[in-house]
Design a protein around this motif. Structure first.
Motif, short mmCIF file in Angstrom:
data_model
loop_
_atom_site.label_atom_id
_atom_site.label_comp_id
_atom_site.label_asym_id
_atom_site.label_seq_id
_atom_site.Cartn_x
_atom_site.Cartn_y
_atom_site.Cartn_z
N PRO A 114 -19.95 -67.23 29.77
CA PRO A 114 -18.99 -68.18 29.19
C PRO A 114 -18.71 -69.36 30.12
N GLY A 115 -17.95 -70.31 29.58
CA GLY A 115 -17.40 -71.37 30.40
C GLY A 115 -18.25 -72.60 30.58
N LEU A 116 -19.46 -72.62 30.03
CA LEU A 116 -20.33 -73.77 30.25
C LEU A 116 -19.85 -75.00 29.48
N GLU A 117 -19.23 -74.78 28.34
CA GLU A 117 -18.68 -75.91 27.59
C GLU A 117 -17.57 -76.60 28.39
N GLU A 118 -16.73 -75.79 28.98
CA GLU A 118 -15.65 -76.36 29.81
C GLU A 118 -16.22 -77.06 31.04
N LEU A 119 -17.28 -76.51 31.58
CA LEU A 119 -17.86 -77.05 32.81
C LEU A 119 -18.67 -78.32 32.55
N TYR A 120 -19.41 -78.35 31.45
CA TYR A 120 -20.34 -79.45 31.22
C TYR A 120 -19.96 -80.34 30.03
N THR A 121 -19.66 -79.73 28.88
CA THR A 121 -19.43 -80.51 27.67
C THR A 121 -18.13 -81.30 27.72
N ARG A 122 -17.04 -80.63 28.09
CA ARG A 122 -15.73 -81.28 28.05
C ARG A 122 -15.64 -82.51 28.96
#
Length: 206
Positions: A114-122
């Motif tokens: 988990p957490g890749l959206e927060e790390l990269y997308t956002r």
């Protein structure tokens, strides 16, 4: 990854994760495709999860460079927003595996990483939306406008389109095989014009 073999493993894993998803790809499959043993893979790249993180980090680096170059030259006008959208379109049209990696996650792949959206997308989305917000009329939601471009680009590149009135060509023109790939130049040009028109009307005050 400091091991010089790691770059080749990231490239191989990117292709397999994009095609089959993280959940559908085993360490053995990556090792066989790369021509190494699972032991060598683990020594050079770590666990499957660590290799996946390296793949996504590399994918984000590529996208960041492309989009940030457009942000650097951004002008607070309609054409500036269109240029940002076209940079995003051009990047994903020329990097189908990156698009496929994110499409896999949209479908619930790699839920245990988990957490890749927060790390990269956002962060990148916020950066783009900050620029877009300078141009949007009062009745347009800047966040939704940014993501309208994302949804349209991902949908066009991953699912193709049904055109009408062309009896000489297949009605459904998806991209390469199942998954994502490069659309035909004429189809890409037609979609590009649609994207420009969409943004022009969305950004022109009533």
């Amino acid at each position: 990854m400091s091991d010089p073999r790691a770059d080749g493993l990231v490239e191989t894993a990117t292709r397999l994760f994009a095609q089959l998803g993280y959940d559908g790809t085993s360490v053995q499959m990556i090792a066989e495709a790369a021509g190494v043993s699972p032991a060598v893979l683990r020594e050079a790249a770590g666990t499957k999860a660590e290799l996946y993180l390296a793949v996504m980090r590399h994918a984000d680096d590529l996208e960041q460079r492309a989009v940030r170059a457009a942000i650097t030259s951004f002008t607070p006008e309609i054409q500036g927003v269109i240029a940002l959208a076209e940079a995003f379109l051009d990047f994903h049209a020329s990097h189908p595996d990156v698009l496929a990696l994110w499409m896999q996650r949209w479908m619930g792949d790699a839920a245990d990483v988990p957490g890749l959206e927060e790390l990269y997308t956002r962060p990148l989305s916020a950066l783009v939306t900050d620029r877009v917000r300078q141009v949007v009329p009062d009745d347009v939601d800047a966040d939704h406008l940014t993501w309208t471009v994302v949804w349209c680009v991902f949908g066009f590149l991953s699912g193709g389109i049904t055109y009408t009135g062309d009896a000489t060509a297949p009605v459904v023109r998806p991209v390469r095989g199942q998954g994502v790939g490069a659309p035909r130049p004429g189809d890409l040009a037609r979609f590009r014009q649609h994207l420009r028109t969409l943004l022009f009307h969305m950004l022109t005050p009533c």
